[in-house]
Each structure stands twice: as C-alpha cells, then as structure tokens.
Design an enzyme around this catalytic site. Sequence first.
Site, short mmCIF file in Angstrom:
data_model
loop_
_atom_site.label_atom_id
_atom_site.label_comp_id
_atom_site.label_asym_id
_atom_site.label_seq_id
_atom_site.Cartn_x
_atom_site.Cartn_y
_atom_site.Cartn_z
N LYS A 1 53.89 82.68 21.72
CA LYS A 1 52.55 82.81 21.11
C LYS A 1 52.39 84.15 20.40
CE LYS A 1 51.86 78.89 22.88
NZ LYS A 1 51.36 77.65 22.33
N ASP B 1 55.65 72.53 19.84
CA ASP B 1 54.54 73.48 20.06
C ASP B 1 54.22 74.34 18.85
OD1 ASP B 1 52.64 74.46 22.08
OD2 ASP B 1 53.73 76.36 21.97
N HIS C 1 50.19 76.13 15.46
CA HIS C 1 50.34 75.57 16.81
C HIS C 1 50.51 74.05 16.68
CE1 HIS C 1 48.51 75.44 21.17
NE2 HIS C 1 49.82 75.46 21.19
N ARG D 1 54.71 74.46 34.64
CA ARG D 1 55.47 74.24 33.40
C ARG D 1 56.95 74.01 33.69
NH1 ARG D 1 52.60 74.45 28.21
NH2 ARG D 1 50.48 74.90 28.89
N SER E 1 46.05 73.71 23.40
CA SER E 1 46.94 73.77 24.56
C SER E 1 46.62 72.65 25.55
CB SER E 1 46.79 75.13 25.24
OG SER E 1 47.07 76.15 24.32
N ARG F 1 40.60 67.24 22.61
CA ARG F 1 40.08 66.36 23.67
C ARG F 1 38.59 66.24 23.45
NH1 ARG F 1 42.91 65.84 28.77
NH2 ARG F 1 44.93 66.85 28.42
N TYR G 1 53.78 85.51 33.14
CA TYR G 1 53.69 84.06 32.91
C TYR G 1 53.69 83.65 31.43
CZ TYR G 1 52.83 79.36 34.65
OH TYR G 1 52.98 78.04 35.01
N GLY G 2 54.46 82.65 31.12
CA GLY G 2 54.40 81.93 29.83
C GLY G 2 54.13 82.79 28.62
N GLY G 3 53.12 82.34 27.87
CA GLY G 3 52.78 83.01 26.61
C GLY G 3 52.41 84.48 26.75
N ASN H 1 50.20 55.81 20.42
CA ASN H 1 49.77 56.67 19.32
C ASN H 1 50.60 56.43 18.06
OD1 ASN H 1 47.75 57.82 20.88
ND2 ASN H 1 49.06 59.49 21.60
N ARG I 1 47.95 81.82 30.40
CA ARG I 1 47.60 82.84 29.42
C ARG I 1 46.23 83.43 29.73
NH1 ARG I 1 46.14 81.05 25.21
NH2 ARG I 1 46.49 78.82 25.51
N GLY J 1 52.62 56.28 23.96
CA GLY J 1 53.47 55.51 23.04
C GLY J 1 52.68 54.73 21.99
N CYS K 1 46.85 69.47 25.18
CA CYS K 1 46.14 68.32 24.58
C CYS K 1 47.10 67.32 23.94
CB CYS K 1 45.11 68.80 23.58
SG CYS K 1 43.73 69.63 24.37
N GLY K 2 48.37 67.37 24.26
CA GLY K 2 49.23 66.26 23.89
C GLY K 2 50.30 66.49 22.84
N ASN L 1 48.63 74.06 35.55
CA ASN L 1 49.37 74.61 34.41
C ASN L 1 50.83 74.88 34.77
OD1 ASN L 1 49.52 75.53 31.66
ND2 ASN L 1 49.47 77.66 32.37
P1 GTP Z 1 50.78 73.18 25.35
O1 GTP Z 1 52.21 73.25 25.76
O2 GTP Z 1 49.86 73.85 26.34
O3 GTP Z 1 50.52 73.68 23.98
O4 GTP Z 1 50.32 71.63 25.50
P2 GTP Z 1 50.62 70.28 24.70
O5 GTP Z 1 49.67 70.14 23.56
O6 GTP Z 1 52.07 70.17 24.38
O7 GTP Z 1 50.17 69.18 25.77
P3 GTP Z 1 51.00 68.04 26.51
O8 GTP Z 1 51.70 67.09 25.58
O9 GTP Z 1 51.86 68.69 27.52
O10 GTP Z 1 49.84 67.21 27.23
C1 GTP Z 1 49.04 67.73 28.24
C2 GTP Z 1 48.26 66.68 28.94
O11 GTP Z 1 47.66 65.75 28.05
C3 GTP Z 1 49.08 65.87 29.91
O12 GTP Z 1 48.40 65.86 31.14
C4 GTP Z 1 49.12 64.49 29.33
O13 GTP Z 1 49.14 63.54 30.34
C5 GTP Z 1 47.86 64.41 28.47
N1 GTP Z 1 48.07 63.53 27.29
C6 GTP Z 1 49.01 63.69 26.34
N2 GTP Z 1 48.95 62.71 25.41
C7 GTP Z 1 47.92 61.90 25.77
C8 GTP Z 1 47.36 60.70 25.22
O14 GTP Z 1 47.79 60.17 24.18
N3 GTP Z 1 46.29 60.16 25.87
C9 GTP Z 1 45.79 60.73 27.01
N4 GTP Z 1 44.75 60.14 27.59
N5 GTP Z 1 46.32 61.84 27.58
C10 GTP Z 1 47.36 62.43 26.97
C1 SPV Z 2 49.85 76.99 25.32
O1 SPV Z 2 49.04 77.46 26.15
O2 SPV Z 2 49.49 76.56 24.19
C2 SPV Z 2 51.28 76.92 25.66
C3 SPV Z 2 51.72 77.54 26.92
O3 SPV Z 2 52.06 76.39 24.90
S1 SPV Z 2 51.97 79.25 26.81
O4 SPV Z 2 53.30 79.49 26.26
O5 SPV Z 2 51.86 79.82 28.14
O6 SPV Z 2 50.99 79.85 25.93
MN MN Z 3 51.04 75.59 23.09
#
Ligand code: GTP
Ligand code: SPV
Ligand code: MN
Length: 644
Positions: A264, A331, A284, A423, A306, A454, A255-257, A552, A115, A550, A308-309, A421
């Site tokens: 988005k 998401d 979000h 996907r 984005s 983060r 690309y993506g969003g 969490n 994005r 897991g 962050c998990g 990034n």
């Molecule tokens: P978007 O699709 O961009 O909105 O991202 P998202 O929030 O769905 O993030 P996603 O779950 O794909 O996590 C992205 C990164 O965070 C990955 O590289 C994971 O390995 C890392 N991650 C996710 N959960 C954890 C966690 O509990 N601990 C740590 N240390 N890293 C994590």
């Molecule tokens: C984000 O960046 O929060 C995503 C990926 O979920 S995108 O759809 O490209 O925005």
């Molecule tokens: Mn997202």
Amino acid sequence: MQPVSASSYAPAPCAVPTQAHAQHEVGPMRKVFSKEDIPQEGVLEAWTVNSDLISWVREKVSLCTPDEVYLCDGSDEEYTELCDLSVEKGSFIKLDETLRPNSYLVRSDPDDVARVESKTFICSESKEDAGPTNNWKDPSVMKHELQGKFSECMKGRTMYVIPFCMGPIGSPMSKIGVEISDSPYVVCNMKIMTRMGEQALDKLTEATPFIPCIHSVGQPLAHGEQDVPWPCNPDETCIAHFPETKEIWSFGSGYGGNALLGKKCLALRIASVMASEEGWLAEHMLILKITNSDSEVKFITGAFPSACGKTNLAMHTPTIPGCKVECVGDDIAWLHPGDDGKLYAINPEAGFFGVAPGTSMESNPNAMKSLTENCLFTNVALTPAGDVWWEGMTDVPPDGLIDWRGNPWTPESGTTAAHPNARFTAPASQCPVIADEFDAPDGVPISAILFGGRRPGTIPLACMARSWEEGVLMGASVSSQKTAAAEGTVGEIRHDPFAMKPFIGYNAGDYFRHWLEVGKGLDPEGAPKIFSVNWFRQDQEGNFMWPGFGDNSRVLEWALKAASASEAEKLYVDSPIGLLPAPGSIDTRGINIDAGTMEKLASFDPTKWEAEIAGNRDYFETFGKTLPPVFSKILDAMEEDLQV
Ligand code: GTP
Ligand code: SPV
Ligand code: MN
C-alpha cells in the site's frame, strides 16, 4: 503420518537469546555484517554500485544501531533460514509438512491486526496537497519525530536490507524499492509478495532511482532481554509518506500494509503521486483475463474497497458454460496509456496477501489451491494435525482448534477462531489460473473498469457509464461498509472514492482531475468502459440478493457485451443514473434467481438515489476548489432526469 497434538504446535517459549545469524557466507557473497563493518569502505560497495543506496543504508545503520545487518538476496535458502530462525524464536509455527509443506502460521500481537489509517500520514510540504482524505503533518516536524522514534530502535535486532521490484523485472512500468526492516516476518512476506533480492538489486545501476522504505517494529531489545513472538509498539505506531522526496517510514506495526512497504505504501500511496506526475494511474484494483465461448480474450480491472471481493473476483470460477477466467492480479494495478490510445495494466505484486476467513473450496477453489504449500498464514486457527483453519473454510470446524491468540477454541467460545482480518501470503505462481500475461512487461489492454463496494441498498447490480467523465464520477462516488481490514466499526458505510480512500497519496480532488486528464489522452474507441457494480445488495431479511462469486462472471459477460453494443442491441436501458442491464440481458440460466429479484437488482429507487446524490454532494464539498467542476454538472443533470 501420526496426528500430532495441538500442544506440540504451541509456540515455543522464547528461550533463544537475541543473537540471530552466525556470521556466515551464503551464496557467492557474504551477507551478514556487524554494524561496525558497514561504514567500512568496500563492504557495501561489493554489494551494489548504487552510491545513493550505500549512503542511505549507512545512514540508517547509524540511526537504528542494529546488532547486525543482513543483506537479503531473495534466495529460497535465505527464506528457509529465516523461517527456521523464526520457528526457533517462537515467532513462526511450522505447519505439518505433509498437510501444508513449507508453510508457517504466525500469530500477531492482538493489538496489531490490521492497517491503521488513523496513524498513516501524507507529509507533503503543503497541507493542501495531502487533501481532505489524508492525515497530514509537516514533513520537517514528522522527520524530526521519526528521527526520535528510529534512534537506536533496532538495538538487539538484525536489520534486514530488502531490495525489491514492483512489477515484472525489466518492465518499463516497474519501480524498484529497498526496504530496511528489523522483522524477519516482513522479509519472508516480501519474498512472496515482490520480486525480491538479487533480481531487483541487479537492476539498480549507479544512477537508477529507488524508493527508500524504512520499517521497524519499534521494540529494541536490551542486552540479554528475551524477545516476544510478535514485537510491535502500537502506542508509537506511525506510517509516514513523503510524496515530494518519495520516502516511506513505518514504525511500530508488523502487520500487512503497515509493514510490507512495497504494497500500500509504495505501490499505491507513493505510486499514485508518481503516476500523477508521469501520466498514469496506480489503483487498488484486481486484473482479470476472461475468455468467452468464442475464444475472445479480454481484460477487466475492478476497484473494490479492502475485503470487498477483489481476490475472489480475480480468480473466480465462472459459472457460464465455455467461459474461462484467469488472474493477472488481485489487489493492485498500475495502468498506463499506450501509444495506441488503450490503457495497459500491470500487476506490481508477485503474490497474494488475501483475506483468509470466507475462503473455501466452494467460494474460491483457486485461492485454496494456491495455498497448498509455500505459504504464510497470519492469525488463522491451528488444527491438532498441524494445519490451518478459519471461519468458512468448512461448515463444521475441526475439533481441538487453537485460535489465533493461541488459546483452545470451540464453537462455544463466543469468539472467532481466526481473526476476521486473518491473511494468507501465497506466491501468485501457485494459482492454478494465473494468466500467462502475469509477467508481461508491457501489461494487458483493459476493456472494462469496474467500481464497487458493499452496499446493502441503493446501488444496482450493474450500471454502465455513458462517458469517461460519468465513469470517473462513479469511481469518486464509491461508498462501502467498513470491514475488518482496517480499524473502525464494521458495517458502517463510508465514502471510499475509487476504493482508494486510504491509499491516495495526495489531494483526492487532484486525483479525480488526473483521472479525467488520463481519459482525455485515450482513444475514445479503445478506452475502457466504466461500470458500477454491487454484489452485496440485500433483501428485507438481510440476505444477499445476488449469488455472487462464480456467478459474477454473468455480470462481467454482460458488461463486456454492453461495452461494445449499440443501443439497438437492447443490452441496456438508458436511465438517469447510467445504462442499466435490460431485462433478460444478464444470463441467469442455471441459477436459482427469479425475474422479480433480477428486476430489483437491475433497478434503483429514485428517492434513495436523490439521497445518494445529496450525500455525495456534501462529501464532494470537502474537496473545495480542487473538485472537478464536471462532477456537479453531471449530478445536476442526473437530478433533473430524476425529476421527470
Ligand atoms: P483486500 O485484500 O483487503 O484488498 O480484500 P479483497 O477486495 O481482495 O477482498 P476478498 O476477495 O478477500 O473478499 C473479502 C470478503 O468478501 C470475503 O469474506 C468474501 O467471502 C466476500 N465476498 C467476495 N466476493 C463476494 C461476492 O461476490 N458476494 C458476496 N456476498 N461476498 C463476497
Ligand atoms: C487492504 O487492506 O486493502 C489489503 C490488506 O489489501 S493490507 O495489505 O494489510 O493493506
Ligand atoms: Mn487491498
């Protein structure tokens, strides 16, 4: 199956001329037309009864002058046809049919990988209404620029018309959009990510409103000019939203969003405006269903910036015995107050557009199992056998990889094989733990809302807000290290209120007020409790202190118990910043974490927290008089408590 050499999977040179589809009939209705057919009375009328849609499509055909117009029905045949065409043109690479059936790899242009917030605009009538978190441009100025950019921009290409529904078909909370795009990649992604085609078009009666979304890769083709595998126009990229007229215009990126406009652009930026007008919330957030060992079912949403998990948490495998987690969404959540004073969530999407790197059978087996077939992979590496690979999928990369740019790669290459990034696009229905309620038209009642980012320091593992207002402040205070999901320096901490900084389609101060208003309308007993969480706290050596993933589930279990517990149950302790987990209240049986680390994780450093408050105050000042006054009241009280 004979292994195939990687070179046989290299994209074919684009020898195929730009002509795309034969004038053919598919299904009950003709769907491909020349641009000369479109103005003719009866052509689009046979397709839809919605006269606004008809005139909008006619207008955009005459603006963009595509060679042909393709009315998408959302069928599997159509998907296969477009994938085959894209393989023929060298845009898609078909993966090995036995290893990854009906799946494709796509490599983007290296200048079009995420994005682009710097080129994303909220074009409200008044600048004030876009607020300090958005780029703004006067709507008439922007419209004029866009008319210029889109003029004849689809020459030599096919215009695809993509009706789609965000949310379960028939849900009173769903919204219909129609995307016009000149990218077959967008069509294929929209097929997975939304309820697309006839099922959406059928819902459009004569008077049903729809959100018009127009997208172009911004690279017209001269007569006979050969296409490139990933056309785009980074210098001219612009993603514009018109909150008053509820329109989306996106130019230059595939690309993506930036390009899948249901996500988005519609489901967050425009939907957040609609939500503020109609009394709900577009967020979000992931949505998960959790069943404890007593078979009690609860639903939780979580907002994390984005990458962050969210996807990971949404479908994680809980390590607490007897606990089950199922996924409703990964998401985006649309949250509506119900007549009973509870907050109900639907997931407007139908698929996952997830971060590939870091996803493995260890970290997220349910995501891996969702990816076994019928998926698109963008900017991942290719194995010699015709399968995909990315960093973290296995400890040791397979030999003979081709990286996301199409070059041979080894661990010595000094780059990553997959783009950070990169996907996957996967149908949610393929997730082994997709919840039965995924399609529930009335949504699911939410018991807890999590906000996290983060944060290597400062923010404790978990903290419960004492009131809705304090929870809203927690949401507004989210900061997080930047990730590869957007442009900028990875690792830099930035404010990302509600994990919505890039996605609030109006003044963020008004958005905070709207959150407070929604809370006032909820039943104090039935309203979700709000938590701040942080899986990313690091020790002196930079190691994550909390195992995450897991594990969490242990924090979720604590949160749900704490949400309905009295102080006497000693699950939490009051503190200046909120209710923190009491010692021993988070179940750590079976994991290798000592009491000292847990104590650090569940606590905060008052000096750091004072700096945090000062930073938040400075940030909140940028909102001027739109900022809810209750924020400084709560911060004042917090500071006072910190002194004693
Ligand atoms: P978007 O699709 O961009 O909105 O991202 P998202 O929030 O769905 O993030 P996603 O779950 O794909 O996590 C992205 C990164 O965070 C990955 O590289 C994971 O390995 C890392 N991650 C996710 N959960 C954890 C966690 O509990 N601990 C740590 N240390 N890293 C994590
Ligand atoms: C984000 O960046 O929060 C995503 C990926 O979920 S995108 O759809 O490209 O925005
Ligand atoms: Mn997202």
